[in-house]
Scaffold this active site. Sequence first.
Site, PDB file in Angstrom:
ATOM      1  N   GLU A 101       3.767 104.863 -26.494  1.00 45.10           N
ATOM      2  CA  GLU A 101       2.564 105.454 -25.895  1.00 45.10           C
ATOM      3  C   GLU A 101       2.933 106.588 -24.945  1.00 45.10           C
ATOM      4  OE1 GLU A 101       3.434 102.294 -26.151  1.00 45.10           O
ATOM      5  OE2 GLU A 101       1.696 100.954 -26.261  1.00 45.10           O
TER       6      GLU A 101
ATOM      7  N   ASN B 152       8.833 104.461 -29.756  1.00 43.29           N
ATOM      8  CA  ASN B 152       9.684 103.997 -28.662  1.00 43.29           C
ATOM      9  C   ASN B 152      11.099 104.534 -28.830  1.00 43.29           C
ATOM     10  OD1 ASN B 152       9.737 102.174 -30.888  1.00 43.29           O
ATOM     11  ND2 ASN B 152      10.529 100.514 -29.619  1.00 43.29           N
TER      12      ASN B 152
ATOM     13  N   CYS C  18       1.995  98.267 -22.519  1.00 39.53           N
ATOM     14  CA  CYS C  18       2.544  97.592 -21.337  1.00 39.53           C
ATOM     15  C   CYS C  18       1.881  98.150 -20.071  1.00 39.53           C
ATOM     16  CB  CYS C  18       4.051  97.775 -21.281  1.00 39.53           C
ATOM     17  SG  CYS C  18       4.581  99.415 -20.738  1.00 39.53           S
TER      18      CYS C  18
ATOM     19  N   GLU D  95      14.693 103.709 -27.253  1.00 35.84           N
ATOM     20  CA  GLU D  95      15.447 102.786 -26.400  1.00 35.84           C
ATOM     21  C   GLU D  95      16.761 103.414 -25.953  1.00 35.84           C
ATOM     22  OE1 GLU D  95      15.656  99.081 -28.582  1.00 35.84           O
ATOM     23  OE2 GLU D  95      13.519  98.695 -28.221  1.00 35.84           O
TER      24      GLU D  95
ATOM     25  N   CYS E 239       2.573 101.846 -19.298  1.00 33.00           N
ATOM     26  CA  CYS E 239       1.847 102.766 -20.191  1.00 33.00           C
ATOM     27  C   CYS E 239       0.361 102.788 -19.859  1.00 33.00           C
ATOM     28  CB  CYS E 239       2.074 102.375 -21.638  1.00 33.00           C
ATOM     29  SG  CYS E 239       3.748 102.756 -22.210  1.00 33.00           S
TER      30      CYS E 239
ATOM     31  N   CYS F 257       8.428 103.838 -23.983  1.00 34.20           N
ATOM     32  CA  CYS F 257       7.515 103.262 -24.972  1.00 34.20           C
ATOM     33  C   CYS F 257       6.872 104.352 -25.824  1.00 34.20           C
ATOM     34  CB  CYS F 257       6.409 102.482 -24.275  1.00 34.20           C
ATOM     35  SG  CYS F 257       6.934 100.991 -23.439  1.00 34.20           S
TER      36      CYS F 257
HETATM   37  N1  THU Z   1       7.123  98.925 -26.706  1.00 35.35           N
HETATM   38  C1  THU Z   1       6.369 100.053 -26.932  1.00 35.35           C
HETATM   39  O1  THU Z   1       6.903 101.099 -27.301  1.00 35.35           O
HETATM   40  N2  THU Z   1       5.037  99.975 -26.730  1.00 35.35           N
HETATM   41  C2  THU Z   1       4.358  98.831 -26.424  1.00 35.35           C
HETATM   42  O2  THU Z   1       3.127  98.858 -26.322  1.00 35.35           O
HETATM   43  C3  THU Z   1       5.089  97.590 -26.185  1.00 35.35           C
HETATM   44  C4  THU Z   1       6.575  97.687 -26.206  1.00 35.35           C
HETATM   45  C5  THU Z   1       8.557  98.969 -26.993  1.00 35.35           C
HETATM   46  C6  THU Z   1       9.478  99.011 -25.828  1.00 35.35           C
HETATM   47  C7  THU Z   1      10.756  98.468 -26.430  1.00 35.35           C
HETATM   48  O3  THU Z   1      11.464  99.533 -27.054  1.00 35.35           O
HETATM   49  C8  THU Z   1      10.288  97.518 -27.515  1.00 35.35           C
HETATM   50  O4  THU Z   1       8.924  97.829 -27.734  1.00 35.35           O
HETATM   51  C9  THU Z   1      10.436  96.051 -27.153  1.00 35.35           C
HETATM   52  O5  THU Z   1       9.877  95.780 -25.921  1.00 35.35           O
END
Ligand code: THU
Length: 115
Positions: free
Chosen positions: A42, A29, A75, A31, A78, A40
């Site tokens: 994925e 991920n 999510c 941010e 994704c 994310c």
């Molecule tokens: N996140 C992912 O990268 N993949 C997931 O399957 C769930 C959430 C990340 C997004 C964000 O940076 C952090 O987790 C908190 O939501």
Amino acid sequence: MHNAHAPYSNFRVGAAILLTNGKVFRGCNVENASYGMTNCAERTAIFSAVAQLGPKIEIRAVAVTNDHGIACSPCGACRQVIYEFGPDAVIFFQGANGPRQAHITELLPEGFRLK
Ligand code: THU
């Protein structure tokens, strides 16, 4: 997961995708201070595969992990992106009651397709 840029949530996620050609791509991920710009793990992995190999990739499987050891399935956004390149993909993730695997159509019924 170790490469994640997650200073806002402090929740690091890693994803690996296995393509039907046997190749594996990884993602984390990423941010942003403008939270909605976050990508994310994925989608990072999938976009990396497309960037390297082009749009004909076919996803066979996706695995997701995180540094908190808690339940974490892809999510909704994704799931739709996985479906685009892997309508028959199997997803491995930490469920509420331990490790789980599920077909993408179980996680995303009636996924959207233009063709
Ligand atoms: N996140 C992912 O990268 N993949 C997931 O399957 C769930 C959430 C990340 C997004 C964000 O940076 C952090 O987790 C908190 O939501």
